[in-house]
Enzyme design. Structure first.
Site, PDB file in Angstrom:
ATOM      1  CE  LYS A  39     -45.225 -13.055 -45.322  1.00 41.78           C
ATOM      2  NZ  LYS A  39     -44.388 -13.779 -46.298  1.00 41.78           N
TER       3      LYS A  39
ATOM      4  CB  SER B 220     -41.393 -14.773 -44.067  1.00 41.77           C
ATOM      5  OG  SER B 220     -41.975 -14.650 -45.347  1.00 41.77           O
TER       6      SER B 220
ATOM      7  CB  SER C 222     -42.047 -17.011 -47.465  1.00 38.34           C
ATOM      8  OG  SER C 222     -40.793 -16.666 -46.945  1.00 38.34           O
TER       9      SER C 222
END
Lengths: 475, 476
Positions: B72, B147, B171
């Protein structure tokens, strides 16, 4: 009207740890800019702080030396504000639960013992250093930032508003510096910024229980600046009050060159730092046994040493203060005194030529000093000659006895040799001799001088006096 | 993954071939999906070549040596652009690796690239990325969740076998649920946060996303354990992939909190989760209805704390040391213009909220109050785990929503309704697929375990996983 002066100090002391507070970068002073930085002290995204145990140890020692209560639970908080020297845009500090509270420091003003209360002592991190192309960030075309300093551990010490004169403020700060130096947690140099001080000052009508409006003074870069700035504020504030005016609560900066304080910002502009608990660091939990252990390692503190020097060694306040203020001299004194050297001769030596030479070139080995004192006491050399030997000791690796032997500086005590010199001197000055005999007794000294000169200053004055008496009597 | 590891071990496939296959799949699919912000083709191929050389010498660093991974883009990778999906960091190249990245490299995993997210991980749909929304591989008209939407979509679309995400309020789990993959939010402190760009340090955790429970457990085993550079990881145990044992559910006390099955929960989601619960019961688990009443306050508490911490954590993006800078005649204007231009609307909204709740005059009413409620939530969770071994809930109230569907930020915040409690209380929580809705969208089931109970959570997850029918294959 007469006013009472009320002063409180906020002091920052940079701790002398080898690595920074929250990362392992070096804290060495004077390295090229931005060479002692890492992701943590640069506040790079994702970096995290880890507390340096040594910094905690030093802060605890400082708290103990200032008679504080050391809390086994304390917590870190973030103080948020924007400034180019602050890499994370927040400072890691301790707000709600500081490491130490409720201490005090005792010190002398002339012969009077004073005590100032310490409200709190906490740990925090230093910011970087701004170098402006102009005189300040406001009027500079550009400013450069050096983050070598960012993240050095600091302790902030806050006093109660207990101080009643500018001079007392200076004496307090001097004593505090001495305490920090004794416990070895900081080099406390105001010129290098490892000791900094802001002062809060207010005036109130004499005897009134109600405090006046306080003004904060910043940019105090020396002990002299602290005292002068406070003196200036006393005058400025009393003039305002005399005129019937009101003191504005504000921060003022000391302008050293102009010799006055200037308004920086008023209370209304004071920033909201939005303190909150630092989520990246668990609370600091100390083992009480560890704290006690540190307590036991504290050295003798300045006031205790002063008393000991006066009471156990019979030194004057002046002598004792010298030895306390220069702890290296104090240590040397105590070591030699313990070895049985004469206290008076010793302190006289240390405070005299030795002090000048040692400051320039560093201390002599205590054994060499002891030997010097001993050969004077034994009469191997005269007190006068000891000065020359002392100078030589700073230049040569030889021992005092070796120097004296090499230089041929032993006192001349051989009666036959000296008698010849006395006779020669008398023979060379028949006029003086007859005048002396006629009653001009003050010429004795002149005759002794002549002999001493012939002996190149090495003659034992006692022997010379005896021989001279004999020879003159012999007629 | 076990097959992949075996194929690598026996030399039937090389790491280079795996990386090329991933790069090929990214080329074919990422024009639509937009899971990656940076694909490090050259770096990944070099690392794969090194891995192959190690394998040839018989010096594999781990059983997983050579299996590529995606990271990420809020996790620092040395020399590899790390944007946090924000304009303010669009050209930021970290000078150091996050601890988790370092550990993956030490295990020999080639870093394929960096995945999309909501800007600074603030969001639940990856729509708040400054570099375009990530599409759900099951339906490109829908969000991948967020996210960690990029990581979830990349795994779901077969672009990479596994990936790292971060989870502050859901997330990892919510996008895992939306994309039909497995994702773990580890116990707070079990995985180092060093190098992870902070959203809210008291809640953030890094975790694995993978196709199966076993793979998620394997990736987790590479990153878990204490890190001297993260003080909040002190005492955290490492993790080893356990021997799988379905008997673990016999007599297992499964807490089923009524508050997580109330109004607002999509009926198809509820049905799928209840089906899995029944399966567990049939295998010997004991279902215990419990109450987690404080969950009603979880979102408000979570938002107050997240915005407060984020407002402080994001203050460092001032244009002085790194990132984009908008020049101005004085420092304060430079800060304001840099931040004004660099941050997106949601980030600004949260910074302003956070600044407000921390301000001296509102601190007590908001921040401090939220901390008190957080303590109550922790206490309630602790009490719950005195009665049950795991807590099972839906991961999200609904399946993946349509892109642009949630225009109101408050509506978006409710996506974390079932997930924020695990972050607030610090416990671990796994999301895994438990079925599909009538539109073919994956449904996620959440298994929460007490602190450091990841092994149990994985064990139970594997039993649930085995009972769930494989859904429609993803066609991109």
């Amino acid at each position: 009207m007469k006013y009472d002066v009320v002063i409180g100090l906020e002091i920052h002391v940079a701790l002398l740890t080898e690595s920074k507070f929250l990362c392992s970068c070096s804290t060495a002073f004077g390295a090229p800019p931005n060479t002692q930085c890492c992701p943590v002290c640069l506040g790079l995204p994702g970096s995290l702080p880890v507390v340096n145990e040594k910094a905690v140890e030093y802060a605890v020692k400082a708290g103990l030396a200032l008679n504080c209560q050391v809390h086994t639970f304390s917590r870190f908080d973030r103080k948020n504000y924007f400034y180019p020297d602050l890499p994370k845009a927040y400072q890691i500090t301790q707000d709600t639960y500081p490491l130490c509270t409720d201490g005090f420091l005792e010190y002398y003003i002339d012969d009077e013992l004073r005590c100032t209360a310490i409200t709190r002592l906490h740990l925090e991190e230093e910011a970087g250093k701004l170098i402006h192309s102009g005189s300040s960030i406001v009027d500079s075309e550009y400013s450069l930032v050096d983050y070598n300093r960012a993240g050095i551990p600091l302790i902030e010490i806050v006093t109660a508003p207990d101080i009643t004169s500018p001079r007392q403020a200076r004496l307090f700060l001097e004593q505090l510096r001495l305490v920090m130096r004794y416990i070895g947690v900081s080099d406390v140099k105001m010129e290098e910024g490892s000791l900094r001080c802001d002062a809060n000052i207010s005036l109130k009508p004499q005897g009134s229980p109600v405090l006046g409006t306080k003004v904060e003074i910043k940019n105090l870069n020396s002990f002299r600046a602290l005292e002068r700035a406070l003196e200036y504020e006393v005058k400025r504030q009393s003039a305002v009050l005399e005129r019937g005016g009101k003191i504005k609560q504000e921060s003022r900066t000391w302008d050293e060159r102009a010799g006055r304080t200037l308004s920086m910002r008023s209370k209304g502009d004071a920033p909201d730092y939005r303190y909150f608990p630092e989520p990246d660091l668990p609370p600091l939990q100390l083992d009480p046994a560890w704290v006690n252990c540190l307590k036991d390692t504290l050295p003798e503190l300045p006031l205790a040493r002063l008393r000991r020097l006066e009471e156990s060694y019979g030194l004057s306040r002046y002598e004792a203060t010298f030895l306390v203020n220069y702890p290296d001299f104090g240590d040397l004194f105590l070591e030699l005194a313990k070895a049985g050297e004469d206290n008076t001769a010793l302190v006289n030596l240390l405070m005299g030529d030795y002090a000048r030479l040692a400051r320039e070139q560093g201390h002599l080995a205590p054994g060499r000093i002891a030997e010097l004192l001993r050969i004077v006491a034994e009469g191997l050399i005269t007190h006068n000659q000891s000065k020359a030997v002392l100078e030589e000791l700073f230049r040569s690796p030889l021992s005092p006895r070796e120097i004296v032997r090499d230089k041929g500086w032993e006192v001349l005590r051989d009666a036959e040799q000296l008698r010849a010199m006395v006779q020669e001197a008398l023979a060379a000055n028949p006029d003086i001799v007859s005048r002396y005999r006629a009653g001009e007794e003050r010429l004795w000294g002149y005759l002794v001088g002549q002999v001493m000169r012939a002996a190149a200053g090495k003659a034992d004055p006692k022997v010379v006096n005896e021989l001279l008496k004999e020879e003159l009597a012999r007629g | 993954m076990r097959e992949l590891a075996e194929l690598l071990q026996t030399g039937q496939v090389s790491s280079t071939e795996l990386v090329i296959a991933c790069l090929e799949q990214i080329k074919q699919t990422d024009g639509v999906i937009n899971a990656f912000l940076t694909v490090d083709e050259q770096g990944a191929l070099e690392q794969a070549a090194q891995s192959d050389a190690r394998r040839a010498r018989g010096e594999a660093l781990s059983p997983w040596d050579g299996i590529p991974v995606a990271i990420k883009d809020n996790i620092s990778t040395r020399g590899l652009r790390t944007t946090c999906a924000s304009r303010i960091l669009r050209n930021y190249h970290p000078v150091y690796d996050a601890t988790v990245v370092e550990r993956l490299k030490q295990a020999g995993l080639p870093i394929l690239g960096k995945t999309n997210l909501d800007e600074f991980a603030m969001g639940s749909s990856t729509e708040y990325s400054a570099f375009g929304v990530t599409k759900n591989p099951h339906d490109p008209a829908r969000v991948a969740g967020g996210s960690s939407g990029g990581s979830a979509a990349a795994v779901a679309a077969g672009q990479v076998p596994w990936a790292l995400g971060t989870d502050t309020g859901g997330s990892i789990r919510q996008p895992s649920s939306f994309c039909g993959v497995v994702g773990l939010k580890p116990t707070y402190g079990r995985v180092s946060r060093y190098g992870v760009v902070a959203l809210a340090p008291s809640l953030d955790q890094v975790g694995p996303l993978a196709k199966t429970v076993e793979e998620a457990a394997a990736l987790f085993s590479l990153i878990a354990g204490e890190d001297p550079r993260d003080a909040t990881s002190a005492g955290a145990p490492a993790f080893q992939v356990p021997r799988w044992n379905a008997a673990v559910v016999q007599g297992l006390r499964v807490g089923v909190p009524e508050e997580f099955f109330s109004s607002g929960l999509n009926a198809e989601v509820e049905a799928a989760v209840r089906r899995s619960l029944r399966t567990l019961e049939e295998q010997g688990a004991v279902l215990k209805p419990i109450s987690l009443a404080t969950n009603d306050y979880a979102i408000d508490t979570y938002l107050t704390l997240v915005t407060a911490e984020a407002s402080s954590c994001l203050a460092r993006f001032d244009g002085v040391r790194y990132g984009e800078r908008v020049a101005a005649p004085d420092a304060n204007t430079m800060f304001a213009k840099t931040r004004g231009a660099g941050f997106g609307a949601e980030v600004k909204r949260r910074i302003m909220l956070g600044t407000y709740v921390l301000s001296a005059s509102h601190y007590e009413a908001y921040y401090e109050q939220a901390q008190r409620v957080r303590t109550l939530i922790k206490l309630e969770i602790a009490r719950a785990f005195e009665q049950v071994d795991v807590i099972i809930t839906p991961t999200t109230p609904s399946t993946a929503f349509r892109i642009g569907e949630k225009r109101n930020p408050l509506e978006m915040y409710l996506s974390d309704l079932y997930t924020a409690t695990a972050n607030l209380s610090g416990i671990c929580a796994l999301s895994l697929p438990c079925g599909y809705d009538s539109q073919g969208l994956p449904i996620g089931l959440q298994i929460m375990g007490d602190h450091y109970q990841e092994e149990l959570v994985f064990q139970v997850g594997r039993v649930v996983e085995a009972s769930v029918e494989r859904g429609p294959k993803v066609e991109v």
